[in-house]
Motif scaffolding. Structure first.
Motif, mmCIF file in Angstrom:
data_model
loop_
_atom_site.group_PDB
_atom_site.id
_atom_site.type_symbol
_atom_site.label_atom_id
_atom_site.label_comp_id
_atom_site.label_asym_id
_atom_site.label_seq_id
_atom_site.Cartn_x
_atom_site.Cartn_y
_atom_site.Cartn_z
ATOM 1 N N ILE A 301 0.804 -1.216 0.000
ATOM 2 C CA ILE A 301 0.000 0.000 0.000
ATOM 3 C C ILE A 301 0.838 1.267 0.000
ATOM 4 O O ILE A 301 0.291 2.344 -0.183
ATOM 5 C CB ILE A 301 -1.036 0.050 1.144
ATOM 6 C CG1 ILE A 301 -0.353 0.073 2.486
ATOM 7 C CG2 ILE A 301 -2.017 -1.070 1.019
ATOM 8 C CD1 ILE A 301 -1.320 0.360 3.582
ATOM 9 N N SER A 302 2.161 1.156 0.195
ATOM 10 C CA SER A 302 2.899 2.407 0.041
ATOM 11 C C SER A 302 3.752 2.461 -1.217
ATOM 12 O O SER A 302 4.285 3.507 -1.532
ATOM 13 C CB SER A 302 3.733 2.741 1.274
ATOM 14 O OG SER A 302 4.197 1.619 1.911
ATOM 15 N N PHE A 305 0.757 -0.804 -5.208
ATOM 16 C CA PHE A 305 -0.605 -1.300 -5.047
ATOM 17 C C PHE A 305 -1.059 -2.062 -6.285
ATOM 18 O O PHE A 305 -2.101 -2.696 -6.287
ATOM 19 C CB PHE A 305 -1.562 -0.163 -4.729
ATOM 20 C CG PHE A 305 -1.526 0.958 -5.722
ATOM 21 C CD1 PHE A 305 -2.214 0.862 -6.912
ATOM 22 C CD2 PHE A 305 -0.786 2.094 -5.472
ATOM 23 C CE1 PHE A 305 -2.169 1.877 -7.840
ATOM 24 C CE2 PHE A 305 -0.736 3.120 -6.394
ATOM 25 C CZ PHE A 305 -1.428 3.003 -7.588
ATOM 26 N N GLY A 317 -8.271 0.372 0.050
ATOM 27 C CA GLY A 317 -8.246 1.820 -0.116
ATOM 28 C C GLY A 317 -9.314 2.507 0.706
ATOM 29 O O GLY A 317 -9.070 3.523 1.349
ATOM 30 N N ARG A 320 -8.316 2.460 4.259
ATOM 31 C CA ARG A 320 -7.133 3.288 4.497
ATOM 32 C C ARG A 320 -7.455 4.771 4.426
ATOM 33 O O ARG A 320 -6.780 5.591 5.047
ATOM 34 C CB ARG A 320 -6.056 2.976 3.448
ATOM 35 C CG ARG A 320 -5.158 1.825 3.771
ATOM 36 C CD ARG A 320 -4.216 2.095 4.904
ATOM 37 N NE ARG A 320 -3.378 3.276 4.669
ATOM 38 C CZ ARG A 320 -2.729 3.921 5.613
ATOM 39 N NH1 ARG A 320 -2.824 3.515 6.852
ATOM 40 N NH2 ARG A 320 -2.011 4.972 5.341
ATOM 41 N N ALA A 321 -8.498 5.104 3.652
ATOM 42 C CA ALA A 321 -8.790 6.517 3.396
ATOM 43 C C ALA A 321 -9.048 7.297 4.680
ATOM 44 O O ALA A 321 -8.777 8.488 4.763
ATOM 45 C CB ALA A 321 -9.971 6.627 2.450
ATOM 46 N N TYR B 25 1.552 6.351 -1.534
ATOM 47 C CA TYR B 25 0.504 5.777 -0.695
ATOM 48 C C TYR B 25 -0.773 5.536 -1.475
ATOM 49 O O TYR B 25 -1.241 6.400 -2.218
ATOM 50 C CB TYR B 25 0.207 6.691 0.483
ATOM 51 C CG TYR B 25 1.350 6.778 1.468
ATOM 52 C CD1 TYR B 25 2.168 5.687 1.685
ATOM 53 C CD2 TYR B 25 1.602 7.944 2.160
ATOM 54 C CE1 TYR B 25 3.222 5.750 2.581
ATOM 55 C CE2 TYR B 25 2.647 8.029 3.057
ATOM 56 C CZ TYR B 25 3.455 6.928 3.265
ATOM 57 O OH TYR B 25 4.484 6.992 4.139
ATOM 58 N N LEU B 26 -1.289 4.379 -1.265
ATOM 59 C CA LEU B 26 -2.489 3.962 -1.992
ATOM 60 C C LEU B 26 -3.625 4.968 -1.876
ATOM 61 O O LEU B 26 -4.233 5.359 -2.856
ATOM 62 C CB LEU B 26 -2.925 2.592 -1.452
ATOM 63 C CG LEU B 26 -4.296 2.087 -1.831
ATOM 64 C CD1 LEU B 26 -4.370 1.817 -3.309
ATOM 65 C CD2 LEU B 26 -4.614 0.812 -1.075
ATOM 66 N N GLU B 27 -3.875 5.401 -0.626
ATOM 67 C CA GLU B 27 -5.074 6.230 -0.434
ATOM 68 C C GLU B 27 -4.883 7.643 -0.946
ATOM 69 O O GLU B 27 -5.825 8.401 -1.045
ATOM 70 C CB GLU B 27 -5.484 6.209 1.045
ATOM 71 C CG GLU B 27 -4.505 6.882 2.004
ATOM 72 C CD GLU B 27 -3.365 5.961 2.422
ATOM 73 O OE1 GLU B 27 -3.249 4.863 1.864
ATOM 74 O OE2 GLU B 27 -2.583 6.368 3.304
ATOM 75 N N THR B 29 -3.463 8.196 -3.903
ATOM 76 C CA THR B 29 -3.266 8.082 -5.339
ATOM 77 C C THR B 29 -4.625 8.081 -6.016
ATOM 78 O O THR B 29 -5.568 7.477 -5.501
ATOM 79 C CB THR B 29 -2.533 6.768 -5.653
ATOM 80 O OG1 THR B 29 -1.435 6.637 -4.780
ATOM 81 C CG2 THR B 29 -2.053 6.741 -7.078
#
Lengths: 491, 364
Positions: A301-302, A305, A317, A320-321, B25-27, B29
């Motif tokens: 996730i960093s 992905f 996602g 994580r948001a 970071y996924l969130e 992007t």
């Protein structure tokens, strides 16, 4: 000038004794008027002796039955050994071992009776190493009892025991057990040499001794196994390893160990092979999950992905948001919380210990997610890693795995997958290079000994396991003859 | 210390090697799952992208934004300016191309960025859209699935169950640059409330739209490509005056390539094993196996020949006969390789077809 020898004058002896043991209220000096008219004293340390046997087998016969013709050293309490000592140092050592010393007027030596009877625990099932099908008795703190338990399994004169002493002050007795016709002599020589080299004040338990004689103190992995189960110890003895029984400690040290044997449990051999093989594979999976899962999660996730399937990506996602912390911080927070919970659980008394679980479960598992501090995927990752590390049968190895996880997480947070690969490479390199008692630690994988693979990732049926594993270089490798009729291993 | 020094040094050397750059970071992007491209009247590109929206509070799973720009990369810059995080196409699922764009322009230079930027996914499905891309991109699946995921599922299902062409970007690239084959991509259209897979859009070697195949023709096209070797494809055959039968077919074929009298000649022997799925009229299926087989065979042969003729008439070769030509008649192929579809249009294609009824269903 201190006299080293016992004199033939009783009064002098008593005086010297008193000067040796000052401030020792538990030293009992018991005057014994012998029936023969001789004067004597019986000296022992209260608490280390069995008073009943002193009374019945020493005092009573001496005072009421004895005659001049039967020397007092014929009294044999508990069937133990009776010796005579003429040096004060021997008397002193004997007293600390629970012996009682009889000094007689006119005799320049003391008779030492084996009256040892210190407080000891009953034999019970070891709590940290439970088993489904194994024996339910564990080692205790008394070495002689522990040796007896091993002997009961191996009724063979080839089971040899070397007695060694460690600790200048503690004089801890250490027994090196091995099968003379199986264990490689070099292993014994090496182990004995290392123990003899130790020059230390005191050794309190096996865990300390283990660190004093291991090959590489900077390795994260345990190099010896410490077990509280006699059946485990015996199983390793039969594989050509040596066992070290340390007095005052219920842990018996076994070496030389190899990496994969930390993933094997005795239950593997008592359950049927298919189930055992499945469980073995499960443990190897658990090992990988335990080391790599949080790191992989952070890397995914960093950095990358793209490796996640689209539906998983979306649910990760989403959770994580809401989280304000970067992945590494989130993972460290959760992993450290988990480690704290685990550590708290160990030390707390069990009624309180349960509260830890509840608090941890509710606060960390639920509230933290609801509050948006961590994502629920992270909770799943952490729980999975915890479970994965708990299925490893050896506590020491499980602890190592838990520790390696943290540098892996850092590497993955800095360099992503490449970091994990670097970490893995370093780990594999270390494992390949590592040695224990001069033997390769990662045998049978490196060096590859395919014969031993029958009992590595899977366990084939017992009928097919004719030889002992080669990892400990046993001098006698046949364990079972193919015809399965003639099973004696005594030549 | 001596032991640790090389380890520390090699670790330091590894640091610059990693080249991972900054964390991603996924969130934070903006992941583009779908891009739709069409042309506007002013000779500009209309680019609509469809991004993942990571939010538990909203019902919507995706966010769609559109921009006009001279190129796709320029459009992405525009879209980037609108986004909170960095925009990435690394999980691209669908690439929709408007029919107007396909009819007028070579699309390959437009989607060049997809191949040149290695971070982009190359397994997105290339789809032709019959009418306006805006309508498709503003479509909201009823179950709130992400639109692009919905579209890619739609295409995958059409390919798996009904044998309609599915072309991923990397295959599209191959079909475009390979002389012996012309591109074929899935075609979609929006009806009132649904998005429907209508069939296969055939393009020429300049990636310009030529003609469409309906679903039935698409199945036969896949059969000719030997793509339905293992998948079952229901194929409905109308029976004059009576009703219709549906069959499940698998096909295998042998192609014999030759060069006769200045023309390429392909003898195609299709072997089709079929099983009966449905019949809408009364008959004794067991006794009339031969009759049904004959009926099916005649219809399939007719349809297949019609399809080949259609391909030849339109100068397209999605089957890849050119690959056979190159393999077996290289000297003759060499002369026509630059305009193979025209040579194919000229070729003699003899198609024979053999149907074997494998099963008549579970009931008598």
């Amino acid at each position: 000038m201190e006299p080293k020898q016992i004199t033939d004058k009783l009064v002098e002896n008593i005086e010297h004794l008193r000067s040796l043991f000052t401030h020792t209220p538990d030293l009992i000096i018991h005057p014994v008027p012998l029936k023969t008219g001789q004067h004597g004293v019986l000296v022992y340390l209260e608490g280390l002796v069995d008073k009943l046997s002193i009374n019945d087998h020493i005092l009573h016969p001496l005072i009421y039955e004895g005659n001049a013709k039967t020397p007092p050293r014929n009294a044999v309490p508990n069937g133990g050994k009776t010796t005579s000592a003429s040096r004060w140092s021997d008397v002193e050592a004997g007293l600390f071992q629970g012996k009682s010393a009889l000094f007689l007027e006119g005799q320049p030596h003391a008779v030492l009776f084996d009256t040892a009877g210190w407080p000891q625990r009953a034999i019970e099932e070891p709590q940290v190493e439970s088993t489904l099908k194994g024996a339910h008795q564990g080692f205790t703190e008394t070495a002689s009892q522990n040796i007896a338990m091993v002997r009961r399994y191996i009724a063979n004169r080839n089971l040899k025991i070397k007695q060694l002493t460690v600790g200048r002050r503690s004089q801890t007795r250490v027994y090196l057990l091995y099968l003379e016709d199986v264990t490689h002599p070099e292993v014994i020589r090496e182990m004995q040499g290392r123990i003899e080299k130790i020059d230390i004040d005191a050794v309190i338990n096996t865990g300390e001794l283990e660190q004093l004689i291991e090959d590489n103190p900077y390795s994260p992995f345990p190099q010896y196994k410490v077990t509280e189960r006699p059946d485990v110890a015996v199983s390793h003895l039969l594989q050509g390893r040596a066992a070290l029984v340390v007095d005052n400690s219920p842990g018996v040290l076994i070496g030389p160990m190899v990496f994969v044997s930390f993933l094997q449990a005795l239950d593997d051999y008592s359950t049927r092979w298919m189930v055992a093989s499945f469980v073995r594979l499960l443990r190897f999976t658990g090992l990988l999950i335990g080391i790599f899962l949080p790191a992989l999660y952070i890397a995914a996730i960093s950095f990358h992905f793209e490796i996640l399937p689209i539906s998983l990506l979306m649910s990760i996602g989403e959770s994580r948001a809401r989280v304000p912390l970067p992945p590494l911080m989130e993972a460290l927070l959760m992993e450290l919380t988990l480690e704290m919970l685990r550590e708290a659980g160990i030390r707390l008394p069990s009624p309180v210990g349960q509260t830890v679980g509840i608090v941890g479960g509710i606060v960390v598992g639920q509230a933290a997610v609801q509050a948006g501090i961590v994502s629920n995927i992270m909770v799943i990752v952490v729980s999975l890693t915890a479970i994965a590390s708990f299925i490893l049968p050896d506590q020491n190895m499980a602890a190592s795995i838990r520790l390696i996880r943290f540098p892996m997480m850092l590497l993955s947070a800095w360099f992503g997958m490449i970091g994990i690969v670097i970490g893995l490479t370093t780990l594999v390199g270390h494992l390949i290079a590592a040695e224990t008692l001069g033997l390769p630690y990662s045998s049978p994988l490196a060096p590859a000994r395919f014969g031993d693979w029958k009992d590595t990732f899977i366990r084939i049926p017992l009928q097919k396991m004719l030889n002992r594993p080669q990892s400990a270089h046993p001098v006698q490798s046949t364990r079972q003859s193919p015809s399965a009729k003639n099973r004696g291993d005594d030549k | 210390m001596k032991k640790w020094l090389p380890a520390a040094l090699s670790f330091l050397l590894l640091l610059p090697l990693t080249a991972c750059g900054k964390q991603n970071y996924l969130e934070r992007t903006n992941i583009v799952l779908g891009i739709a491209i069409d042309r506007t009247d002013k000779d500009q590109l209309l680019v609509i992208d469809n991004q993942v929206l990571f939010s538990t509070a909203l019902k919507e799973k995706s966010i769609t934004s559109s921009t006009k720009a001279p190129s796709v990369r320029a459009a992405r810059e525009n879209l980037n300016a609108m986004s909170r995080g960095s925009v990435t196409g690394s999980k691209l699922q669908v690439l929709l191309l408007g029919k107007r764009l396909l009819q007028e322009k070579d699309v390959m230079p437009l989607i060049d960025v997809v191949f040149r930027d290695a971070k982009n996914a190359t397994n997105a499905r290339v789809i032709a859209v019959d009418d306006s891309i805006e309508e498709i991109m503003s479509f909201m699946p009823r179950d709130k699935t992400h639109l692009s995921v919905y579209l890619s599922d739609l295409v995958d299902n059409a390919y798996d169950k009904r044998s309609i062409a599915r072309t991923e970007i990397k295959q599209f690239h191959y079909q475009y640059f390979e002389e012996g084959i012309t591109p074929a991509i899935t075609q979609l259209k929006k009806s009132k409330n649904e998005i429907i897979v209508t069939g296969t859009a055939l393009l020429n070697n300049k990636a310009t739209y030529i003609v469409s195949l309906d679903r039935k023709e698409s199945v036969l096209l896949q059969a000719l490509q030997e793509n339905v070797e293992s998948a079952s494809v229901p194929y409905t055959i109308p029976v004059a005056g009576k009703g219709q039968v549906s069959i499940d077919l698998r096909s295998k074929q042998k192609v014999k390539t030759s060069f006769v009298r200045g023309k390429f000649r392909f003898d195609i022997q299709m072997k089709i094993s079929a099983s009966l799925l449905e019949r809408t009229f009364t008959m004794n299926a067991e006794k009339q196996v031969d009759e049904i087989t004959k009926m099916v065979q005649a219809q399939l042969l007719h349809d297949a020949r019609a399809l080949v003729k259609k391909l030849q008439d339109h100068h397209v070769d999605p089957v890849g006969f050119g690959l056979h030509a190159r393999a077996f008649e290289y000297s003759h192929w060499k002369k026509v390789q630059d305009h193979w579809p025209d040579a194919f249009a000229d070729a003699d294609v003899h198609l024979t077809l053999d149907v074997e009824m494998k099963g008549l269903g579970a009931v008598k």
